[in-house]
Design a protein around this motif. Structure first.
Motif, PDB file in Angstrom:
ATOM      1  N   ASP A 283       0.567  -2.266  -4.808  1.00 56.09           N
ATOM      2  CA  ASP A 283      -0.636  -2.951  -5.274  1.00 56.09           C
ATOM      3  C   ASP A 283      -1.853  -2.044  -5.202  1.00 56.09           C
ATOM      4  OD1 ASP A 283       0.892  -5.155  -5.683  1.00 56.09           O
ATOM      5  OD2 ASP A 283       0.369  -6.118  -3.778  1.00 56.09           O
ATOM      6  N   THR A 284      -1.857  -1.174  -4.165  1.00 50.09           N
ATOM      7  CA  THR A 284      -2.992  -0.269  -4.018  1.00 50.09           C
ATOM      8  C   THR A 284      -2.508   1.080  -3.509  1.00 50.09           C
ATOM      9  OG1 THR A 284      -5.167   0.018  -3.000  1.00 50.09           O
ATOM     10  CG2 THR A 284      -3.558  -1.167  -1.699  1.00 50.09           C
TER      11      THR A 284
ATOM     12  N   VAL B 132      -9.028  -0.737   1.762  1.00 49.40           N
ATOM     13  CA  VAL B 132      -7.802  -1.513   1.562  1.00 49.40           C
ATOM     14  C   VAL B 132      -8.089  -3.019   1.659  1.00 49.40           C
ATOM     15  CG1 VAL B 132      -5.461  -1.974   2.415  1.00 49.40           C
ATOM     16  CG2 VAL B 132      -6.346   0.378   2.387  1.00 49.40           C
TER      17      VAL B 132
ATOM     18  N   ARG C 159      -2.491   0.195 -12.348  1.00 51.93           N
ATOM     19  CA  ARG C 159      -3.769  -0.099 -11.712  1.00 51.93           C
ATOM     20  C   ARG C 159      -3.553  -1.117 -10.614  1.00 51.93           C
ATOM     21  NH1 ARG C 159      -7.379  -0.302 -14.946  1.00 51.93           N
ATOM     22  NH2 ARG C 159      -6.282   0.744 -16.610  1.00 51.93           N
ATOM     23  N   ARG C 160      -4.660  -1.613 -10.093  1.00 51.01           N
ATOM     24  CA  ARG C 160      -4.613  -2.556  -8.983  1.00 51.01           C
ATOM     25  C   ARG C 160      -3.558  -3.649  -9.195  1.00 51.01           C
ATOM     26  NH1 ARG C 160      -9.062  -6.686  -6.610  1.00 51.01           N
ATOM     27  NH2 ARG C 160     -10.571  -5.242  -7.450  1.00 51.01           N
TER      28      ARG C 160
ATOM     29  N   GLN D 107     -13.731   4.658  -3.097  1.00 50.82           N
ATOM     30  CA  GLN D 107     -12.968   3.772  -3.963  1.00 50.82           C
ATOM     31  C   GLN D 107     -13.147   4.339  -5.373  1.00 50.82           C
ATOM     32  OE1 GLN D 107     -11.945   0.375  -2.464  1.00 50.82           O
ATOM     33  NE2 GLN D 107     -10.488   1.140  -3.969  1.00 50.82           N
TER      34      GLN D 107
ATOM     35  N   ASP E  74      -9.019   1.302 -10.875  1.00 52.88           N
ATOM     36  CA  ASP E  74      -9.173   0.153  -9.983  1.00 52.88           C
ATOM     37  C   ASP E  74      -8.010   0.086  -8.987  1.00 52.88           C
ATOM     38  OD1 ASP E  74     -10.217  -2.126  -8.910  1.00 52.88           O
ATOM     39  OD2 ASP E  74      -9.369  -3.464 -10.432  1.00 52.88           O
ATOM     40  N   GLY E  75      -8.327  -0.075  -7.721  1.00 49.97           N
ATOM     41  CA  GLY E  75      -7.288  -0.203  -6.692  1.00 49.97           C
ATOM     42  C   GLY E  75      -6.844   1.115  -6.104  1.00 49.97           C
TER      43      GLY E  75
ATOM     44  N   VAL F  84       0.844  -1.195   0.000  1.00 48.30           N
ATOM     45  CA  VAL F  84       0.000   0.000   0.000  1.00 48.30           C
ATOM     46  C   VAL F  84       0.878   1.243   0.000  1.00 48.30           C
ATOM     47  CG1 VAL F  84      -1.895   1.226   1.143  1.00 48.30           C
ATOM     48  CG2 VAL F  84      -1.659  -1.244   1.450  1.00 48.30           C
TER      49      VAL F  84
ATOM     50  N   SER G 244      -7.951   4.593  -4.082  1.00 52.08           N
ATOM     51  CA  SER G 244      -9.015   5.254  -3.332  1.00 52.08           C
ATOM     52  C   SER G 244      -8.579   6.645  -2.926  1.00 52.08           C
ATOM     53  CB  SER G 244      -9.459   4.426  -2.129  1.00 52.08           C
ATOM     54  OG  SER G 244      -8.417   3.685  -1.616  1.00 52.08           O
TER      55      SER G 244
ATOM     56  N   PHE H  39      -8.597  -5.437  -1.246  1.00 50.08           N
ATOM     57  CA  PHE H  39      -7.460  -5.786  -2.110  1.00 50.08           C
ATOM     58  C   PHE H  39      -6.389  -6.578  -1.387  1.00 50.08           C
ATOM     59  CE2 PHE H  39      -8.924  -1.508  -3.438  1.00 50.08           C
ATOM     60  CZ  PHE H  39      -9.604  -1.916  -4.575  1.00 50.08           C
ATOM     61  N   LYS H  40      -6.335  -6.424  -0.082  1.00 52.04           N
ATOM     62  CA  LYS H  40      -5.216  -6.985   0.682  1.00 52.04           C
ATOM     63  C   LYS H  40      -5.727  -7.725   1.909  1.00 52.04           C
ATOM     64  CE  LYS H  40      -1.677  -6.103  -1.522  1.00 52.04           C
ATOM     65  NZ  LYS H  40      -0.787  -7.213  -1.846  1.00 52.04           N
TER      66      LYS H  40
END
Lengths: 474, 409
Positions: free
Chosen positions: A195-196, A354, A178-179, A321, A326-327, A6, A329, A357-358
């Motif tokens: 990843d995010t 979060v 993206r994500r 979000q 995507d991913g 993150v 926020s 995604f995780k």
């Protein structure tokens, strides 16, 4: 390229609260802050109020997070060793304004906030210096004051202690991907993968959304100007005195600060380009409006003026979000009661934005209670003697106004999120916060910073590049 | 630990008080917060000190060194350097903190306050605009340049015409800084005439009286200041606003006696001086606690500080030994044209007493009069009197009645 689970953009109180919370899980987290310290924007320049929560429109995120944040913050302040006082607050009004106070109380009831309306005799027991025309007040016992920058620093220090990474002077210039495959570029040329991504950039949130290709945000800015008063004024006030709120916000208050000063403010003036200058006109407004609620303002005891920025994005907090990216926020419009809400916002961000995604796997051996750093003023004679014996720097007072020793300054420089600027030292230990405003101690703080960090004094800054204080001669 | 006299502060006032007390056979302790004795004199590397006291012209460090040498050689004086006094009680228990001696507690027969003063800041004068780097109080800039050996900028404006600001105008010019303008709110300078001549006029640095800064501009570093003429109400007239580009602003907008240590211990203060109310011996309203130098009232000449501190130190010694006595008290009152006096109480008796005062404005061709019991006890015609120059008159103590009033006619 450094790879993270993150990346949080923005080291204000919200970004710091989010990374602190994320650092409790088995996640690699990075916070990128454009300024030379956390709490570099709105989080360092606000009223420092822990709002009770009667003011926000029922059903809004503001109402929900204010209530939840208020409940959580007292304990967090203790865990992080952040100065705070449960002072209670008064919204004061004349006899004619009683219906408006009753309306405010009704909203508090709906929001689940305990308040009561009290008459002048009761008011005077809580606050003897309300203005003469004041007959009624809405009293909220759950309100208080907290050091907003110390809270942000406390979150950041704990996050770093628990393994998170915070990079200062890292203005984000681009967000690609993206994500699962984000790439974040910074002005210094550094690139990070994640990843995010969470955009918690405060006043810069709209710009970050724009460069990331997320939803466009329409934001406006207001500045709020304040007087900071000498600690000698603290004896004149014991609670927070608000006027009735109006369409521009909660109005000009008088309040103690958690560190023992007093503030008067804020104004609410539209502003652009991040301008937080203080205007003579604004100061006149403070004087005029405060006279209605507070009997004993003393502007000759002013030691500092400041102004903070409110970022307004519609009526409520915006915490979303992205549907376009995507991913990714984003949080926007986190103005008052953003400080109080920060713990609840962080919980929401982690669980709702979060977690999808995780996987959140709790870390073992997480630090919850940070070591308490007692100030010289708080030590007993025996404790002082013991400390000076162990380290003579405890006997060397550098900031005379605030009684700050060399040992405390060195500890700030060596803290998890190291203080490497004069302002960073000032916010952590209060050297330079007193009535001489660093006139005597600043040269000595420069000297200690240079010695401890191995950087020449000519390269030590007040608050980042371009704010060098001294230059080589000739 | 017991000392006859405890002196708080090792600047010019503290050193002179300690020496005077020691000369009377007292054991004396001096607490100095800096690494060396001398106080602010150590950063005042210009000359002009000592003309009255030593009858020769010295630099600040030279003036300080002469006293410091005497202090060092005085067997009855103990000096704690790098020792910050944390508290003093009305019973004269002094607690100090030192890196070497730790927490020091001293009981004293008498105490002399000699903590000096501090500078008013941008916040104190509510300087509006942004909050960039490049705004220094004049004394802080003086330290950074003279003691630490740095430069602070290239193009400067000075707000206020206090002596340190004037001295720094010249000092920065020597250092290659272009001092573009000095602005003074009042129609006259609060500094010494000789400093206006030697520090501004000689270097063709312009000064605008009746002007002030309206706002400062610059994000990281100071870039520009706006200034305007002030009206009768001392508020800026917007239509007269102009600007000047600069990267450095020095503030020389007043000095405040640094009395925070004695807040709340019951010493009566004088709002006009921001120092304690003091009698002829510089004794405050709390018996046994004396004050001298800039902590009592801001002086313009260190020579006067030394003289005042000797008086206080000597009286503190007498108090500690139980031999301080005086005649009937006579209140000193301010009349037309006089802002404040020090002392605020004198005593009937024999000999003379010096009364210092400042005027509340610039006066020309006036007679300075002191009256007691309906009779004139002092009268002198003066061509000019300004608030920037402290005045002194000598009063015959035998002529004093119930009170003494100073006025200009």
């Amino acid at each position: 390229m450094e790879k993270y689970d993150v990346i949080i953009i923005g080291g204000g109180v919200v970004g710091a609260a989010v990374i602190d919370r994320l650092a409790k899980y088995e996640l690699r987290c990075l916070l990128l802050e454009a300024g030379s310290d956390v709490a570099y924007g709105s989080s360092r320049a606000n009223s420092g109020i822990i709002h009770a929560g009667y003011d926000a429109e029922t059903g809004t995120l503001k109402a929900r997070f204010n209530r939840e944040g208020n409940r959580a913050l007292w304990n967090i302040a203790r865990e992080l060793d952040v100065p705070h006082i449960k002072t209670g607050s008064l919204v004061v009004g004349t006899a004619e304004q009683l219906p408006m106070l009753q309306k405010l109380k009704a909203r508090g009831d709906l929001n689940g906030v305990v308040t009561e309306i009290i008459g002048r005799a009761e008011i005077l027991k809580k606050e003897r210096n309300v203005a003469d025309g004041i007959e009624y007040a809405l009293y909220a016992q759950e309100a208080g004051v907290i050091s907003p920058y110390k809270l942000t620093i406390g979150y950041a220090d704990r996050a770093v202690t628990n393994g998170a990474v915070i990079k200062l002077n890292s203005a984000v210039t681009a967000v690609f991907g993206r994500r699962g495959n984000f790439r974040v570029h910074c002005a210094d040329g550094a690139q990070y993968a994640a990843d995010t991504v969470v955009n918690a950039a405060g006043a810069g949130a709209a710009e970050i959304n724009r460069i990331a290709g997320a939803e466009p945000l329409t934001v406006t800015y207001q500045k709020g100007e304040y007087y900071v008063l000498d600690q000698t004024e603290r004896k004149n006030i014991s609670t927070i005195i608000f006027p009735l709120p109006n369409e521009f916000g909660k109005g000009i208050l008088a309040a103690p600060t958690a560190d023992g000063n007093v503030i008067y403010g804020p104004t609410a003036e539209p502003t652009v380009n991040g301008d937080t200058s203080v205007d003579a006109g604004g100061l006149d407004k403070i004087k005029k409006q405060l006279a209605v609620t507070y009997k004993t303002p003393d502007y000759r005891k002013s030691i500092r003026l400041y102004a903070g920025l409110r970022t307004i994005c519609g009526m409520d907090f915006v915490i979303e979000q992205s549907k376009l990216k995507d991913g990714f926020s984003y949080l926007a419009g986190i103005c008052s009661p953003g400080l109080t809400s920060a713990p609840a916002i962080a919980e929401y961000v982690v669980n709702e934005l979060v977690a999808p995604f995780k996987a959140l796997v709790p870390k073992k051996n997480c630090v919850t209670v940070m070591p308490k750093h007692k100030r010289l003023k708080e030590l007993t004679a025996a404790e002082i003697k013991e400390r000076v014996r162990a380290d003579e720097a405890w006997g060397r007072v550098i900031c005379r106004c605030e009684s700050v020793t060399e040992a405390e300054i060195v500890a700030a420089i060596r803290s998890p999120l190291s203080a490497v600027t004069v302002d960073a030292v000032k916010r952590r230990v209060r050297a330079g916060m007193g009535r001489c405003q660093g006139g005597f101690c600043m040269p000595r703080v420069l000297e200690i910073l240079a010695r401890e960090t191995g950087v020449p004094e000519t390269e030590i800054t007040k608050c980042g590049k371009g704010t060098e204080i001294v230059f080589p001669r000739g | 630990m017991y000392f006859n006299v405890a002196v708080i502060g090792g600047g010019p006032a503290g050193m002179a008080a300690a020496l005077a007390a020691e000369k009377k056979g007292c054991s004396v302790v001096v607490f100095e917060r800096d690494k060396r004795l001398g106080g602010i004199l150590n950063q005042c590397i210009h000359n002009g000190f000592g003309l009255h006291y030593f009858k020769e012209e010295l630099t600040g460090p030279e003036y300080a060194a002469r006293f410091a040498e005497r202090v060092k050689n005085a067997p009855g004086i103990t000096v704690y350097d790098e020792a910050m006094v944390l508290s003093v009680t009305p019973e004269r228990t002094v607690t100090a903190l030192s890196p070497y001696a730790g927490l020091i507690t001293v009981e004293a027969g008498a105490t002399v306050l000699a903590m000096g003063c501090r500078e008013r800041t941008a916040g104190a004068i509510a300087l509006t605009g942004t909050r960039p780097v490049g705004i220094y109080t004049a004394g802080t800039a003086q330290r950074l340049i003279n003691v630490d050996g740095y430069s602070v900028g290239k193009e400067a404006v000075i707000l206020g015409s206090g002596d340190i600001g004037l001295i720094m105008a010249r000092r920065m010019t020597f250092e290659g800084v272009r001092v573009k303008l000095v602005l003074e709110l009042m129609p006259y300078s609060s500094g010494l005439k000789r400093n206006i001549v030697q520090c501004l006029d000689d270097f063709e640095i312009p000064i605008l009286y009746g002007h002030t800064i309206t706002r400062v501009e610059g994000a990281e570093r100071l870039r520009r200041i706006y200034y305007a003429e002030v009206g009768e109400d001392i508020r800026p007239k917007p239509e007269t606003e102009k600007y000047v580009d600069c990267d450095t602003l020095l503030l020389s907008v007043g000095l405040i006696p640094e009395n925070d240590l004695i807040n709340g211990i019951g010493i009566k203060m004088n709002p006009l001086t921001s120092g304690a109310v003091a009698d002829e011996y510089r004794q405050t309203s709390v018996p046994g606690i004396f004050a001298a130098g800039n902590v009592l009232h801001v002086h313009d000449l260190v020579d006067n500080v030394s003289a005042e501190a000797e008086l206080a130190g000597s009286a503190a010694a007498d108090y500690a030994k139980g031999v301080l006595s005086h005649g009937e008290a006579c209140a000193v009152k301010v009349g037309a044209g006089v802002r404040y006096t020090v002392p605020q109480t004198v005593y009937r008796g024999t000999g003379k007493v010096d009364v210092y005062f400042r005027t509340d404005g610039v006066y020309k061709n006036k007679t300075l009069k002191a009256e007691s019991g309906g009779e004139t006890v002092f009268s002198k015609h003066r061509l000019i009197l300004t608030p920037g120059e402290m005045e002194r008159i000598e009063i015959d103590k035998s002529k004093l009645k119930d009170s003494l009033t100073l006025r200009l006619e």
